[in-house]
Design an enzyme around this catalytic site. Sequence first.
Site, PDB file in Angstrom:
ATOM      1  N   HIS A   1     -33.795   3.821 -14.093  1.00  0.00           N
ATOM      2  CA  HIS A   1     -34.289   2.898 -14.895  1.00  0.00           C
ATOM      3  C   HIS A   1     -33.611   1.103 -13.545  1.00  0.00           C
ATOM      4  O   HIS A   1     -34.235   0.677 -13.268  1.00  0.00           O
ATOM      5  CB  HIS A   1     -34.210   2.648 -15.910  1.00  0.00           C
ATOM      6  CG  HIS A   1     -35.834   1.684 -16.226  1.00  0.00           C
ATOM      7  ND1 HIS A   1     -36.596   1.021 -15.626  1.00  0.00           N
ATOM      8  CD2 HIS A   1     -36.385   1.977 -17.659  1.00  0.00           C
ATOM      9  CE1 HIS A   1     -37.575   1.444 -16.224  1.00  0.00           C
ATOM     10  NE2 HIS A   1     -37.665   1.682 -17.199  1.00  0.00           N
TER      11      HIS A   1
ATOM     12  N   ASP B   1     -39.325   0.174 -11.763  1.00  0.00           N
ATOM     13  CA  ASP B   1     -39.377  -0.218 -13.555  1.00  0.00           C
ATOM     14  C   ASP B   1     -40.852   1.244 -13.875  1.00  0.00           C
ATOM     15  O   ASP B   1     -40.288   2.001 -12.519  1.00  0.00           O
ATOM     16  CB  ASP B   1     -40.215  -1.569 -13.011  1.00  0.00           C
ATOM     17  CG  ASP B   1     -39.455  -2.421 -12.801  1.00  0.00           C
ATOM     18  OD1 ASP B   1     -37.886  -2.084 -13.563  1.00  0.00           O
ATOM     19  OD2 ASP B   1     -39.604  -4.061 -12.578  1.00  0.00           O
TER      20      ASP B   1
END
Length: 469
Positions: free
Chosen positions: A440, A444
């Site tokens: 992450h 995104d």
Amino acid sequence: MAHVLEFKLPDLGEGLTEAEIVRWLVQVGDVVAVDQPVVEVETAKAMVEVPCPYGGVVTARYGEEGTELPVGAPLLTVAVGEPEESPEGSGNVLVGYGTQAPAARRRRVRAGTALADGQARRPATAETASSAPVAAPAPPPAATPAPAAGPVPVISPLVRKLARDNGVDLRQLTGSGPDGLILRADVENALRAPAARAGTAGGQAPPAPVAALGGRAAPAPVATSGEPSVTAPAQPARAEGAVRIPLKGVRGAVADKLSRSRREIPDATCWVDADATELLRARTAMNATTGPRISLLALLARICAAALARFPELNSTVDTEAREIVRLDRVHLGFAAQTGRGLVVPVVRDAHTRDAESLTAEFARLTEAARAGTLTPGELTGGTFTLNNYGVFGVDGSTPIVNHPEAAMLGVGRIVPKPWVHEGELAVRQVVQLSLTFDHRVCDGGTAGGFLRYVADCVEQPAVLLRTL
């Protein structure tokens, strides 16, 4: 007059600190040539034949088959002739070893500490051991013809073999490793750009961030997870009937890497079901023509390469020390393979430049080498993205752990017939579940979802790929 040289287990590269003797290729008393393989060892990543940089008669071997030795431990001793007879030595020697004049000066220092080395050299004959101090004063004349030459700074015997097999002169390369050590990447770069061997083989800009990241990252598993794997087997079992299995070799390497991935990477997973009926039909049509058969894994790899071109954020790594995302311009595709030695991830180099036939052939070659245990460390490292076909185990889905230091992994479940609404009607279609586990930090959910959706679209409608061919 002959003198004895000690050959130690060299640094095989890729952060490996130990190896297990699998099979001796020479016996005491055998005559060996320079760069002749003398022992087969198993590291945490591969089976490797180790060549000896000396030519002469084997006088001693250290360690039985099955013994685990640390890097730098004595492997064997070789009685060689006078340095004057071959002043240039083997040329492409290991760092700290070899038959160059600088190494001869080191032997003279060791001769002065014969009492300290006595226990390690007990297998050698008395005649050979007594002759070593006598031969020590001889090297100075051999040092004068080429005082500035010295040993070539090569970190691994695999690098020397790669250079020798392809006719690369290691003396013309500038190493990109610590203290100018020549790495596998330097030789590979020299092969890609023959005209620039002398100046740029070790200094191309794109690989530098990855090398720097790998160089900083490698010691971490040794400092954290490596220690328990060494000490645990020595502890007595606390429960009656319990069996303690040493966490070493491939199992230990997998444990260290997965643990580090869990500690460092904030991963997330998304998944989607896809109708793979048309992809299977396309493969059947390809294999109905003349030529090599195309594997399903190769088609999925082509889809991954196309998706990474659209979403390059997922073909990257994170330099934690510099706090930078390093986006990579080449796709080195790893694929998970289960072998008798455990899970390994061979790497297909430059997968984005290969067609389906080339990918099929390379997958087959690497899979066979994995099963035989002959993959080299270079074939097991350097991946930028991993394709995990866990459907071969008969499961539908999974949330795999990202293969550190990569940023993402695509998982593919089994393809099974299921009810599916196709063109407005209920039909039985071949359905597969796809999952994407990603770091992450590099992107995104929108980017990850876009990547996975594009992969699913290509699986459901292979003609989508034609837009990028």
